[in-house]
Design a protein around this motif. Structure first.
Motif, PDB file in Angstrom:
ATOM      1  N   ASN A 145      -2.948   4.399   5.714  1.00 48.76           N
ATOM      2  CA  ASN A 145      -2.043   4.740   6.810  1.00 48.76           C
ATOM      3  C   ASN A 145      -2.707   5.735   7.765  1.00 48.76           C
ATOM      4  O   ASN A 145      -3.623   6.460   7.379  1.00 48.76           O
ATOM      5  CB  ASN A 145      -0.740   5.309   6.264  1.00 48.76           C
ATOM      6  N   VAL A 147       3.339  11.570   1.624  1.00 49.70           N
ATOM      7  CA  VAL A 147       3.216  10.128   1.855  1.00 49.70           C
ATOM      8  C   VAL A 147       1.750   9.694   1.769  1.00 49.70           C
ATOM      9  O   VAL A 147       1.407   8.725   1.096  1.00 49.70           O
ATOM     10  CB  VAL A 147       3.796   9.753   3.238  1.00 49.70           C
ATOM     11  N   ALA A 202      -3.959  -3.270   0.687  1.00 51.34           N
ATOM     12  CA  ALA A 202      -2.626  -3.772   1.040  1.00 51.34           C
ATOM     13  C   ALA A 202      -2.100  -3.040   2.265  1.00 51.34           C
ATOM     14  O   ALA A 202      -1.543  -3.654   3.185  1.00 51.34           O
ATOM     15  CB  ALA A 202      -1.672  -3.595  -0.138  1.00 51.34           C
ATOM     16  N   GLN A 203      -2.304  -1.734   2.308  1.00 52.17           N
ATOM     17  CA  GLN A 203      -1.768  -0.968   3.439  1.00 52.17           C
ATOM     18  C   GLN A 203      -2.445  -1.336   4.751  1.00 52.17           C
ATOM     19  O   GLN A 203      -1.833  -1.221   5.814  1.00 52.17           O
ATOM     20  CB  GLN A 203      -1.915   0.528   3.161  1.00 52.17           C
ATOM     21  N   ARG A 237       0.161   9.863  -1.902  1.00 49.87           N
ATOM     22  CA  ARG A 237       0.857   9.277  -3.055  1.00 49.87           C
ATOM     23  C   ARG A 237      -0.161   8.667  -3.994  1.00 49.87           C
ATOM     24  O   ARG A 237      -1.170   8.128  -3.557  1.00 49.87           O
ATOM     25  CB  ARG A 237       1.786   8.141  -2.593  1.00 49.87           C
ATOM     26  N   ARG A 238       0.129   8.725  -5.269  1.00 49.68           N
ATOM     27  CA  ARG A 238      -0.867   8.154  -6.177  1.00 49.68           C
ATOM     28  C   ARG A 238      -0.719   6.639  -6.219  1.00 49.68           C
ATOM     29  O   ARG A 238       0.339   6.094  -5.884  1.00 49.68           O
ATOM     30  CB  ARG A 238      -0.711   8.757  -7.574  1.00 49.68           C
ATOM     31  N   ASN A 239      -1.812   6.001  -6.612  1.00 50.28           N
ATOM     32  CA  ASN A 239      -1.741   4.568  -6.892  1.00 50.28           C
ATOM     33  C   ASN A 239      -1.526   3.701  -5.650  1.00 50.28           C
ATOM     34  O   ASN A 239      -1.024   2.584  -5.760  1.00 50.28           O
ATOM     35  CB  ASN A 239      -0.578   4.342  -7.878  1.00 50.28           C
ATOM     36  N   GLN A 240      -1.867   4.219  -4.461  1.00 43.94           N
ATOM     37  CA  GLN A 240      -1.671   3.389  -3.267  1.00 43.94           C
ATOM     38  C   GLN A 240      -2.775   2.341  -3.176  1.00 43.94           C
ATOM     39  O   GLN A 240      -3.859   2.532  -3.709  1.00 43.94           O
ATOM     40  CB  GLN A 240      -1.728   4.255  -2.006  1.00 43.94           C
ATOM     41  N   SER A 241      -2.482   1.272  -2.466  1.00 44.30           N
ATOM     42  CA  SER A 241      -3.493   0.237  -2.283  1.00 44.30           C
ATOM     43  C   SER A 241      -3.975   0.273  -0.830  1.00 44.30           C
ATOM     44  O   SER A 241      -3.239  -0.104   0.090  1.00 44.30           O
ATOM     45  CB  SER A 241      -2.916  -1.136  -2.596  1.00 44.30           C
TER      46      SER A 241
END
Ligand code: SF4
Lengths: 283, 338
Positions: B112, B44, B54-55, B47-51
């Protein structure tokens, strides 16, 4: 917080369904028009019908992104089966974990956007599941479909995980007899208003776009870059310094106006003028 | 933003982490959270490409078991002198707050929060580490709130409390808990322990407002530090990083006067001063992840893989701060990073 870029030009949302029976109620509720074989559109949505299965879903999703990479988000909508008769037929599920059964891998949408449904993990199988014992491979994933893992992996190449969603309607208890088209369409129709609310939410961008300086200042900055014959690196740096000044709320109109009067005649003068301008903007 | 899920609406729990007391305690604090079981937190978190941006608007919590590497050598970005051996441990990754200058946004691809719950493994690791040290004369300072603000999450996790209790029966090292929170109340029932260094990072109100989103206002941090001092805890005050904004000299000078006119100096262990500095790769990633942060547009010096103010700017800031502090604090208690 000013993060929501609601008013910028919106990018469409990609809707992905496996079967025409799943797509039709959505297309009519959203007033989508036939665009090409298996594809319906309006300004806000593109709906594609992929055919059944993980591979079909992955291929069609990838194709849709390749033809138009600029989707705000992507949603896989469809039916799912449940091995638990406590689930009601017609219940909606937001998928928070996708188990690809053939590889044992898990994929995770990033649930930033709120919704009104229960959430579930889903098992994505390559063949229709009719034996409830199969559910024991991952007892925490209570519902079953055949597309989500393919859809998710394809969409994850193009979008951040918070922009990829799967919502499913429980349509059967893994029994052999299929529901009639009419029953399925009715199940979906009952949920259309909830789905529409969620679709409105995923049309919005969560991420703020990179800041820009006001257009008139940008013109002046560009004019200075041109008349001073700044190198590409210098022009880039000047632009970034101006954005920084703008974000600090600095009133840099006067600095720019004064600089526009300066006309360096040599490279050395130009470099000095450039350094001074950057220093003033950075104050 | 009511169309976004509330922070910690979802808690990811590693299968191997679910039975730890810390996990159970944390889950009890979020009875309405959606629980998602995972095999490994990296599925979790990485993960690729997370923002990251935004998170940060709807942070999720991940409860995991740390499997190795419990203790790390201290970073060269801290002010500890040669007289102590400085180490840190990562009990949590990421932070509840959202400081513009925080290196975490360049270090991690996810915003996160990961909380490692197997505290016993950390405890046995540090015991083992201390017993095997060669130079046993040299004091050890272990930062337990590195890569996070542990005290900010204390009311939920109780991890600081566990460490302070552990310290009571295990000698050979001190711990530092650095925070921007106003959460001393979460541990104030514990007797003060002079092997625990509670450190508060303070910034002038204007800097706090613009660059330390989500953190308590400076006044509340000062009150908290004063309260901890009055309970008998040893306190470190950190002016780090000093952010030169318009009027920064007045801002920092007022702040120093505000705190030291009331601070019980016998409880002051030391004061640290530092300027903005960051690993170059983290800075590049942060600039991409947070394009709306003014700091990423500043004309910092990039040298030897470090992004910072120029040497002259650093000297100017450190000199100014030192001069102000010398009005209240003896020189040997002022530590600067330059
Ligand atoms: S309080 Fe510390 S760890 Fe948290 S965001 Fe701010 S700088 Fe980072």
């Amino acid at each position: 917080m000013g993060v929501l870029s609601e008013f910028k030009k919106k990018r469409p949302v990609l809707l992905v369904a496996a079967l025409p029976v799943e797509a039709r109620p959505l297309a009519s509720a959203l007033n989508l028009k036939f665009y090409s074989h298996g594809e319906y559109r309006n300004d806000k949505f593109t709906l594609i019908i992929t055919g059944v299965g993980r591979i079909a879903s992955a291929i069609s999703t990838t194709k849709a992104f390749c033809l138009n990479g600029d989707y705000e988000s992507a949603l896989n909508f469809g039916l799912c089966g449940s091995g638990d008769s406590k689930h009601e037929i017609g219940e909606m599920r937001y998928v928070n974990r996708i188990r690809e059964m053939c590889t044992g891998r898990d994929f995770f949408p990033d649930p930033l956007i709120s919704h009104q449904w229960k959430e579930s993990a889903i098992q994505c199988h390559d063949l229709p599941v009719q034996d409830r014992k199969v559910m024991n491979f991952d007892p925490l994933a209570e519902v079953v479909d055949m597309e989500s893992a393919g859809f998710f992996q394809a969409a994850a190449h193009f979008l951040p995980p918070h922009s990829i969603h799967c919502i499913k309607i429980v349509s059967d208890y893994l029994n052999v007899s299929k529901q009639s088209i009419k029953v399925i369409e009715d199940l979906i129709h009952l949920r259309i208003s909830e789905i529409s609310i969620f679709l409105e939410r995923i049309c919005r961008s969560v991420i703020i776009s990179p800041p820009k300086i006001p257009a008139n200042f940008q013109e002046s900055v560009d004019a200075i870059s041109k008349s001073w014959r700044l190198t590409k690196t210098q022009a880039h740096k000047l632009n970034r310094t101006a954005i920084g000044a703008h974000l600090r709320g600095a009133d840099f109109g006067l600095i720019i106006d004064n600089s526009e009067q300066v006309q360096p005649t040599s490279k050395t003068d130009r470099n000095i003028a450039f350094r001074n301008l950057c220093r003033e903007l950075a104050q | 933003m009511n169309w976004l899920n509330k922070p910690f609406s979802h808690i990811y729990i590693e299968h191997g982490a679910k039975d730890y007391p810390t996990t159970i305690r944390i889950i009890e604090s979020f009875p309405r959270a959606e629980i998602i079981f995972i095999n490994n937190y990296k599925e979790v978190f990485n993960r690729r490409n997370q923002s990251f941006a935004a998170q940060k608007l709807s942070q999720k919590l991940i409860l995991a078991k740390k499997k190795s590497d419990y203790i790390y050598d201290g970073s060269h970005f801290v002010q500890e002198g040669d007289e102590v051996d400085y180490f840190y441990t990562a009990l949590m990754l990421n932070c509840l707050y959202d400081c513009s200058y925080c290196y975490l946004q360049g270090m991690f691809s996810s915003a996160n929060l990961v909380q490692f719950v197997n505290l016993e493994d950390y405890f046995s690791s540090i015991t083992d580490f201390i017993s095997k040290r060669e130079n046993k004369q040299k004091p050890v300072l272990l930062s337990i709130s590195h890569d996070c603000d542990l005290l900010a999450f204390e009311k939920v996790s109780g991890v600081c409390r566990e460490w302070i209790r552990f310290l009571e029966d295990h000698s050979g090292f001190d711990i530092e808990i650095r925070t921007k929170s106003a959460n001393f109340s979460a541990i104030q029932d514990l007797p003060p322990n002079d092997r625990v260094l509670l450190a508060w990072t303070l910034s002038p109100h204007a800097v706090g407002k613009s660059y330390e989103k989500g953190a308590p206002v400076t006044r509340r941090r000062i009150e908290d530090a004063l309260m901890a001092a009055s309970h008998g805890w040893g306190i470190r005050l950190c002016f780090d990083p000093v952010i030169p904004v318009e009027g920064w000299r007045e801002g920092y000078s007022d702040l120093i006067n505000e705190i030291f006119c009331k601070f019980p100096m016998e409880q002051l262990r030391d004061v640290t001063v530092g300027t903005f500095r960051m690993n170059g790769d983290y800075f590049r990633r942060m600039a991409q992840a947070r394009p709306t942060e003014e700091l990423v547009y500043r004309d910092f010096e990039h040298k030897n893989g470090v992004v910072s103010h120029t040497c002259d700017e650093r000297l100017e800031i450190n000199d100014f701060m030192t001069q102000q502090l010398l009005n209240y604090v003896p020189e040997d208690k002022i530590r600067t990073w330059s």
